[in-house]
Design an enzyme around this catalytic site. Structure first.
Site, PDB file in Angstrom:
ATOM      1  N   GLU A  94     -29.290 -31.759  -9.861  1.00  0.00           N
ATOM      2  CA  GLU A  94     -30.615 -31.332 -10.293  1.00  0.00           C
ATOM      3  C   GLU A  94     -31.516 -32.558 -10.175  1.00  0.00           C
ATOM      4  O   GLU A  94     -31.163 -33.628 -10.679  1.00  0.00           O
ATOM      5  CB  GLU A  94     -30.607 -30.865 -11.757  1.00  0.00           C
ATOM      6  CG  GLU A  94     -31.970 -30.339 -12.168  1.00  0.00           C
ATOM      7  CD  GLU A  94     -32.128 -30.086 -13.670  1.00  0.00           C
ATOM      8  OE1 GLU A  94     -31.251 -30.519 -14.447  1.00  0.00           O
ATOM      9  OE2 GLU A  94     -33.138 -29.482 -14.052  1.00  0.00           O
TER      10      GLU A  94
ATOM     11  N   LYS B  91     -27.267 -38.190 -18.622  1.00  0.00           N
ATOM     12  CA  LYS B  91     -28.611 -38.383 -18.094  1.00  0.00           C
ATOM     13  C   LYS B  91     -29.617 -38.577 -19.219  1.00  0.00           C
ATOM     14  O   LYS B  91     -30.546 -39.352 -19.101  1.00  0.00           O
ATOM     15  CB  LYS B  91     -29.015 -37.158 -17.266  1.00  0.00           C
ATOM     16  CG  LYS B  91     -28.582 -37.202 -15.828  1.00  0.00           C
ATOM     17  CD  LYS B  91     -29.339 -36.125 -15.057  1.00  0.00           C
ATOM     18  CE  LYS B  91     -28.746 -35.938 -13.666  1.00  0.00           C
ATOM     19  NZ  LYS B  91     -29.368 -34.811 -12.956  1.00  0.00           N
TER      20      LYS B  91
ATOM     21  N   ARG C  66     -15.156 -35.087 -15.492  1.00  0.00           N
ATOM     22  CA  ARG C  66     -16.165 -36.060 -15.090  1.00  0.00           C
ATOM     23  C   ARG C  66     -15.682 -37.473 -15.416  1.00  0.00           C
ATOM     24  O   ARG C  66     -14.799 -37.673 -16.234  1.00  0.00           O
ATOM     25  CB  ARG C  66     -17.475 -35.783 -15.806  1.00  0.00           C
ATOM     26  CG  ARG C  66     -17.348 -35.962 -17.318  1.00  0.00           C
ATOM     27  CD  ARG C  66     -18.678 -36.026 -18.063  1.00  0.00           C
ATOM     28  NE  ARG C  66     -19.841 -36.010 -17.228  1.00  0.00           N
ATOM     29  CZ  ARG C  66     -20.797 -35.085 -17.305  1.00  0.00           C
ATOM     30  NH1 ARG C  66     -20.686 -34.105 -18.185  1.00  0.00           N
ATOM     31  NH2 ARG C  66     -21.853 -35.146 -16.547  1.00  0.00           N
TER      32      ARG C  66
END
Length: 562
Positions: free
Chosen positions: A42, A276, A266
RNA sequence: UGACCAAUGGUGUAACGGCAGCACCACAGAUUUUGGUUCUGUUAGUCUAGGUUCGAAUCCUAGUUGGUCAACCA
């Protein structure tokens, strides 16, 4: 010869669980044996080392199995996404050494997605819900309790159709209504309790401008985008595991190509944060200089720090792929970059904390040129000339008045070799009125010149130096880990990750370096002999070079000394 | 609390019912004109309890622990 008749060198590296799935699919001719992955960021922030793992995985799989890998921007939320991020993401992927087969945007598919939404309404599988956000949330109740159906759930489909049309035409304000799939309000999986498909957002989109004021949610965009692109294996992180039933439901219900979603754990790295949101906060609250601060785990930060793309790829390969949560030791990343830079970085001598050394018996005013090796690991790197003189700079650390037993460096009455030059012996020191050493006086042995081969004398220690007749100053930034805690995400009661910021994560010194470097390009990596790897920062000017320390050399003396 | 996922040295990751291996870290030694590199070696592991089996890290059951989900974020 081993039992299975294959030499160790030929032994196949074991597959990770995703490769196993793919190889199985190829054997069974699923998707006609095609492999097509994608990296779907994104564009709402800069990429970090965790994304690098995903990039290496997705592009690596495509390479390994002769397939394709797309770059697709998951841009369904115009309120958070910006072109700046799109550009940085593309730069980062390419810097890592990958080139996508196709560049797509979820927004390319807005019309198709809209058509599919209408199809669902027509099949009585979606409806317009006019409840408030709060009521929708309440209606879903809790995972261990059945949900409550929306009063709008069974409205006539014509009504939903009309309202959806009006939503698209901008006749309704943000938040007034949403399109929901009609699935199962009693599902133990909250994502199946009539998930929201579309919401109204009167916001300008970085690509479609003001063409749309309704935007699909992630779940209604991601799987279908995969499908449209013919993705075979849709690889994502563990938190999307609970979305998979919805992903599957949509592909199945719409009867479209059905990629397989596979989830992996992850990357987490010790002594840093990876979310983020937290990285954005570090930037916005000025705890760091910006997204590309060399202390940040962002790809742009790591790049500016002097890490090579090769070292990141080796790192990604070494950490493996699995489904359990993990925190990788920062030392592994450091090992990977040292391993790479050791082979590639040019050597130079630099003094971070200088003290003057005077060779009493070296002729006044005389200098000579000595030969230095640019990289002992790479003969092609060649040699260079360095100037030697009566006065030189050495590292303050390399002298001790009262050394401990295993100290191999300079001390009163002791001998040491000056790298590429002579063996010297310390005769005396000069101190200022505060007792700080200002000069170290030595004598040298002219018969011990490097490479002369005329003598067999050996000394325990070799130290680096720079001529005081021929040197230059440079700014050197010594970075340390950004956080003091191994796992700053796991803050104790009443604290946040910000409380663990390392106050000493940056120390700037004025160093003395060789006057002329082989290359003074920004990003050029050097090994400052005996100190570490440093690369030239973009803040450098013609007058003054600025270096970032990528990583120090391993230092077994430091460990012994502890 | 409900569903789902996971659990192997300090950190990661292999094993596909048959000798628990590899990398990083740590430690010891050899080599070295970088206390670097390289080389050799050492320490250290199958969450628990049952079951299936000639044989279980692996299969089954239960438990324990950790993670994820309950945004009109992705």
């Amino acid at each position: 010869m081993s039992i299975n008749n294959s030499s160790p060198a030929e032994e196949k590296k074991s597959l990770n669980f995703i490769e196993e799935i793919i190889e199985n699919d190829i054997i069974n001719n699923k998707n006609d044996g095609r492999v097509h992955t994608r990296f779907p960021p994104e564009p709402n922030g800069y990429l970090h080392i965790g994304h690098a793992k995903s990039i290496c995985l997705n592009f690596g799989l495509a390479q390994k199995y002769n397939g394709k890998c797309n770059l697709r921007f998951d841009d369904t939320n115009p309120t958070k996404e910006e072109v700046e991020y799109v550009d940085s993401i593309k730069e980062d992927v390419q810097w890592l050494g990958f080139q996508w087969d196709d560049e797509f945007y979820a927004s390319d598919y807005f019309q198709q997605l809209y058509d599919w939404a209408i199809q669902l309404i027509n099949r009585n599988l979606a409806y317009i819900d006019e409840q408030t956000q709060e009521d929708i949330s309440k209606g879903r109740t809790a995972p261990n309790k059945p949900g409550i159906e929306s009063p709008y759930r069974n409205r006539p489909m014509e009504e939903s159709l009309k309202l959806f049309q009006e939503m698209k035409e901008g006749k309704h304000p943000d938040g007034s209504m949403v399109l929901r799939a009609k699935i199962d309000m009693n599902s133990p999986n909250m994502h199946m309790r009539d998930p929201i498909l579309y919401r109204i957002l009167h916001a300008e989109h970085h690509r479609t401008g003001n063409e749309w004021c309704i935007y699909p949610m992630y779940d209604f965009a991601h799987g279908q985008s995969d499908s449209i692109e013919g993705i075979t294996h849709s690889i994502c992180t563990l938190e999307f595991e609970v979305h998979r039933p919805l992903y599957d439901w949509l592909c199945k219900t719409l009867e479209i190509h059905h990629p397989q979603q596979i989830e992996f754990a992850r990357l987490n790295l010790s002594y840093t944060v990876m979310s983020k949101r937290k990285l954005l906060q570090l930037v916005q609250e000025n705890h760091v200089w910006g997204w590309d601060d060399p202390r940040m785990p962002t790809i742009s930060g790591i790049r500016r720090r002097g890490y090579s793309p090769e070292s990141i790829r080796v790192f990604a390969d070494t950490i493996g792929v699995a489904k359990r949560d993990n925190i990788i030791d920062l030392s592994l990343l450091e090992h990977c970059v040292r391993e790479d830079l050791n082979k590639k970085a040019l050597r130079t001598m630099a003094i971070l904390d200088p003290v003057k050394l005077i060779i009493n018996n070296y002729p006044e005013g005389e200098t000579e040129e000595l030969e230095a090796v640019n990289n002992p690991e790479d003969e092609n790197a060649g040699k260079r000339k360095i100037k030697f003189s009566k006065e030189i700079w050495i590292e303050r650390d390399d002298f001790m008045e009262n050394p401990p037993k295993k100290y191999f460096r300079l001390s009163p009455g002791n001998e040491v070799r000056l790298k590429y030059a002579y063996i010297i012996k310390c005769e005396s020191v000069v101190k200022d009125k505060n007792g700080n050493i200002t000069e170290i006086h030595c004598t040298y042995d002219p018969d011990t010149k490097s490479g002369s081969g005329t003598q067999q004398r050996r000394v325990k220690g070799t130290i680096h130096w720079v001529s005081a007749e021929d040197y230059r100053k440079a700014e050197v930034r010594l970075f340390d880990r950004l956080f003091t805690e191994y796992d700053p995400d796991n803050a104790e009661e009443g604290k946040t990750f910000l409380d663990y910021i390392n106050p000493d994560s940056l120390k700037t010194v004025e160093a003395i370096i060789e006057p002329k470097l082989i290359s003074e390009e920004v990003m050029q990596s050097y090994q400052f002999e005996r100190l570490g790897y440093f690369s030239i920062d973009k803040d450098s000017t013609d007058e003054k070079l600025v270096f970032n320390r990528t990583v120090s050399l391993r230092d077994s003396w430091k460990r012994i000394n502890k």
